[in-house]
Design a protein around this motif. Structure first.
Motif, PDB file in Angstrom:
ATOM      1  N   ALA A 347      -6.670  20.846   6.751  1.00  0.00           N
ATOM      2  CA  ALA A 347      -7.693  20.110   5.875  1.00  0.00           C
ATOM      3  C   ALA A 347      -7.553  18.612   6.435  1.00  0.00           C
ATOM      4  O   ALA A 347      -6.165  18.088   6.589  1.00  0.00           O
ATOM      5  N   GLY A 348      -8.400  17.981   6.650  1.00  0.00           N
ATOM      6  CA  GLY A 348      -8.252  16.544   7.078  1.00  0.00           C
ATOM      7  C   GLY A 348      -7.731  15.718   6.056  1.00  0.00           C
ATOM      8  O   GLY A 348      -6.673  14.608   6.128  1.00  0.00           O
ATOM      9  N   ILE A 350      -7.113  15.791   1.508  1.00  0.00           N
ATOM     10  CA  ILE A 350      -7.289  16.588   0.223  1.00  0.00           C
ATOM     11  C   ILE A 350      -7.415  15.865  -0.828  1.00  0.00           C
ATOM     12  O   ILE A 350      -6.529  14.823  -1.127  1.00  0.00           O
TER      13      ILE A 350
ATOM     14  N   TRP B 109       3.102   9.614  -3.687  1.00  0.00           N
ATOM     15  CA  TRP B 109       3.482   8.416  -4.548  1.00  0.00           C
ATOM     16  C   TRP B 109       2.551   8.260  -5.660  1.00  0.00           C
ATOM     17  O   TRP B 109       1.139   8.397  -5.281  1.00  0.00           O
ATOM     18  N   ARG B 116      -2.516   8.875  -7.608  1.00  0.00           N
ATOM     19  CA  ARG B 116      -1.698   9.508  -6.547  1.00  0.00           C
ATOM     20  C   ARG B 116      -2.255   9.562  -5.216  1.00  0.00           C
ATOM     21  O   ARG B 116      -3.235   9.930  -4.768  1.00  0.00           O
ATOM     22  N   LEU B 117      -1.253   9.211  -4.113  1.00  0.00           N
ATOM     23  CA  LEU B 117      -1.569   9.076  -2.768  1.00  0.00           C
ATOM     24  C   LEU B 117      -0.188   9.822  -1.870  1.00  0.00           C
ATOM     25  O   LEU B 117       0.881   9.668  -2.439  1.00  0.00           O
ATOM     26  N   GLY B 118      -0.809  10.091  -0.711  1.00  0.00           N
ATOM     27  CA  GLY B 118       0.287  10.779  -0.012  1.00  0.00           C
ATOM     28  C   GLY B 118      -0.184  11.363   1.181  1.00  0.00           C
ATOM     29  O   GLY B 118      -1.514  11.219   1.609  1.00  0.00           O
ATOM     30  N   HIS B 119       0.632  11.955   1.910  1.00  0.00           N
ATOM     31  CA  HIS B 119       0.392  12.932   2.976  1.00  0.00           C
ATOM     32  C   HIS B 119       1.222  13.957   3.433  1.00  0.00           C
ATOM     33  O   HIS B 119       2.531  13.965   2.689  1.00  0.00           O
ATOM     34  N   ARG B 120       0.661  15.099   4.145  1.00  0.00           N
ATOM     35  CA  ARG B 120       1.397  16.128   4.172  1.00  0.00           C
ATOM     36  C   ARG B 120       1.220  16.580   5.637  1.00  0.00           C
ATOM     37  O   ARG B 120       0.140  16.470   6.173  1.00  0.00           O
ATOM     38  N   SER B 392      -2.521  16.000   6.634  1.00  0.00           N
ATOM     39  CA  SER B 392      -3.666  15.825   5.667  1.00  0.00           C
ATOM     40  C   SER B 392      -3.311  14.665   4.619  1.00  0.00           C
ATOM     41  O   SER B 392      -2.066  14.671   4.310  1.00  0.00           O
ATOM     42  N   SER B 393      -4.398  13.870   4.401  1.00  0.00           N
ATOM     43  CA  SER B 393      -4.072  12.937   3.515  1.00  0.00           C
ATOM     44  C   SER B 393      -4.150  13.434   2.111  1.00  0.00           C
ATOM     45  O   SER B 393      -5.037  14.313   1.859  1.00  0.00           O
ATOM     46  N   LEU B 394      -3.464  12.880   1.075  1.00  0.00           N
ATOM     47  CA  LEU B 394      -3.818  13.348  -0.209  1.00  0.00           C
ATOM     48  C   LEU B 394      -4.088  12.278  -1.200  1.00  0.00           C
ATOM     49  O   LEU B 394      -3.730  11.132  -1.088  1.00  0.00           O
ATOM     50  N   LEU B 395      -4.987  12.646  -2.067  1.00  0.00           N
ATOM     51  CA  LEU B 395      -5.504  11.770  -3.007  1.00  0.00           C
ATOM     52  C   LEU B 395      -5.666  12.403  -4.440  1.00  0.00           C
ATOM     53  O   LEU B 395      -6.179  13.577  -4.339  1.00  0.00           O
TER      54      LEU B 395
END
Lengths: 435, 435
Positions: A347-348, A350, B109, B116-120, B392-395
């Motif tokens: 997934a680009g 999430i 973080w 909430r922000l991050g990447h995986r 994947s960026s996380l939000l």
């Protein structure tokens, strides 16, 4: 009506595979035409660039007016509504903070044989950013493409933006200035890509070109790849929303439509485990569509390419379906999105939980909105600071470390029949032995 | 004779620019022929793959014998000289250790607005590695392409290697086994790339394809890009050696030749500040050439594409010249290479000091030997663990964080005329307001 699939129905897998394989935007074959444009700019420079701009954008420019002067950028900013500018500034600061966290660290260490090893990251010397003009002129894309380059430390960032009939969106220029652009040129199309790649009398060449564009721009980027680096070729946008029945159907419907309104070939997919919820979402889509100015586009996208996947067990089935779809955007509108996260590969971007509509990421949450489309999240990532940097590996041996590594290197060189390789190590070992 | 340039001579810049612009390996236009092969494999699967293998590699295979069985890999390893295998194991362990340091960290973080922000990072699900057969079959390349994939955590790594007339280099198979390959197929050329990209009855498709090959393979990779990810298209190899007069000319000559012996279109360049040293290096090249088995290739490369740049001030002039050349390999054979390092931007791999011949990096020091060629170090990096992973960026926002971000997102969506975007935020804020 969007397609409906029940994962437990017979024949699901074959139907789903066919659905995944559908091409929403078949490529036009523009290769020959673009090749002519690139060759013309390469050989005739500004002259060709000016001719094409006259022809395609109906705009008369000279080498002196190709570049948008600083004063024009300032005037554009002054012409924008203060509250929009304020929102743009808020977005820029958040995007910058997020991308600053992506800056990679250099490293240099010495291993147990005394070999120094490491790597060093440097920014590209110059980057070019393509920004579409006309109706698809989005200031948010300007921020998303320019800010990572400046965060990476690129000393020179040049933007190109076509101004059909001389018209530019003031917010686009304001966003460019806000993001710290170094140069702006009022050219577009394949000719602008060629100018950035090969340079003209007025536009110095860059090392990397990013940014979305039409089919001509995409083909030109493909053709100049190698001469310069490029980002991925963007396809039509997608969203996959995973939602249980605890969601407000009207929220989920709005999320599906926020993707659909981009483009009639955009794709919105819903995965849910509740048939009645799915129906409620569909009704809410119809209700929303009645009031949306872009309802024609959104409706076409939803009817033609939209899909609803009805599953028996949301937690068990979601990861496999997500990975197969490999969506650009994935909303996990469930109570515990973190529980799904470790089981998802492709997934680009999430979006976690019911209060995180994708739109936050489109504009200002921080992560980039330039993301892998058309199932390329299987192997690609969103635009990042790393796209404007490159890594040199570092290696250092002294006489002793060379002695530890040398014999095996010679053995392998000889096994591959490369005697000059063997010699360049052996000659140093011999010398050491004679010391 | 290699070209000689004096940086202080009149007309240097123009001559040097022309030198840099020279194409050593002009591309053949194989697009149409490769398109036919890719289409045939796509539509006829194994059948087409088998036909092409019969035709191009003069090898009869069946769906059952396409794959190299585990026992054959083991037999190959058993057929290799133990000391070569030992060197290969030593190399594999070092390459693995270096690439393990490249594994990126996930992050999550919460910022001061409660967002909430991050990447995986995740590995691709399946990778394909192309390994050339016949005369250019290098076990070191097998290690360099396979190990980063396994370090990245790719669960399925499939290798393809043509076996013209049924012949395979045992060391190539041994290296594959050592590196932990999951599947090996005895096919090559554009047809093997097509099989990896689209799958056949016997070969399941992969998500990313890496590895060097001939012009057909390069063109096939270009064509399947998008369907799968690819690494960069490799051009002929280069080395740039920066050496002062304190070096042994015979060492530097061996380093220049270690590159030249790869290919008659390889390129070796020397930068030095001492004309007599440059002459001594040239004489040493002649001496070495008399004993080297690949002297014909090395000599052709050195005479046609080699160059010597004579500078007045090595420390002052080197960084600018290096960045313009953007070499694949850079040797800094000077007393204090670290002093130059911070001023250099473009180089694929950097070798520090007089006892670090490039060959250590080719085989076993640890860094990858798949590096950006043809000046692409301006924007590209060597192969790494990252090439087999994606981000994947996380939000994540809760109701309160949404309230902090929402109004600005709505303002920007409205400025871009995207009302469904605005709606998907506004509908959640309204609901919150009504709570």
């Amino acid at each position: 009506m969007p397609r409906e699939f029940e994962t437990s129905a017979p024949g699901f897998q074959a139907a789903f595979d066919a659905f995944l394989a559908e091409e929403r935007a078949p490529e036009e074959d523009l290769a020959a035409r673009v090749r002519d444009i690139v060759a013309a700019v390469r050989s005739r420079g500004d002259r060709a660039l000016i001719d094409y701009t006259e022809r395609f954008d109906r705009l008369t420019v000279t080498p002196e007016t190709l570049r948008v002067p600083e004063a024009e950028l300032e005037a554009a900013a002054a012409a924008c509504a203060p509250e929009t500018l304020e929102a743009l500034r808020f977005a820029a600061a958040r995007i910058e903070a997020y991308h600053a966290k992506q800056k990679p660290a250099d490293a240099l260490w010495t291993d147990d044989l005394g070999v120094r090893l490491g790597h060093r990251w440097t920014a590209v010397a110059a980057a070019g950013v393509y920004v579409p003009g006309g109706k698809a002129a989005y200031p948010s894309s300007v921020l998303m493409n320019l800010i990572p380059a400046k965060v990476a430390g690129v000393p020179r960032v040049a933007m190109v933006v076509p101004t059909p009939d001389g018209k530019t969106a003031p917010l686009v220029l304001a966003a460019a200035q806000l993001a710290g652009v170094d140069e702006v040129y009022r050219v577009g199309g394949a000719q602008a890509i060629a100018a950035l790649a090969y340079g003209t009398e007025t536009i110095r060449p860059v090392d990397k070109i990013v940014g979305p564009g039409n089919a001509y721009v995409a083909e030109a980027k493909r053709q100049v790849f190698g001469q310069v680096g490029i980002d991925s070729i963007a396809g039509p946008s997608e969203i996959l929303v995973v939602a249980d029945a605890e969601n407000d159907p009207a929220w989920i419907a709005a999320d599906l439509l926020s993707q659909a309104e981009h483009d009639s070939v955009a794709q919105s997919i819903l995965i849910t485990d509740d048939g009645r919820f799915a129906e409620a979402v569909q009704r809410a889509v119809e209700v929303h569509l009645q009031r949306l100015p872009r309802s024609e586009i959104a409706s076409e996208s939803w009817e033609r390419y939209g899909a609803i996947l009805l599953v028996k067990d949301l937690a068990a089935e979601t990861p496999g379906l997500v990975d197969a779809i490999a969506p650009e955007h994935l909303e996990l509108a469930v109570a515990d999105p973190e529980a799904l996260l470790p089981r998802i590969r492709n997934a680009g971007s999430i979006f976690l939980g019911r209060h995180t509509p994708e739109v936050l990421g489109d504009y200002l949450a921080g992560p980039n909105h330039v993301l892998p489309t058309a199932r390329s999240a299987r192997f690609a990532s969103g635009l990042s600071t790393l796209d404007f940097m490159k890594r040199s590996s570092l290696l250092g041996a002294d006489a002793q470390a060379l002695e530890a590594l040398g014999p095996a290197a010679i053995a392998l060189a000889e096994a591959e029949g490369l005697q000059a390789h063997a010699l360049s190590v052996a000659i140093r070992l011999r010398n050491r032995a004679a010391e």
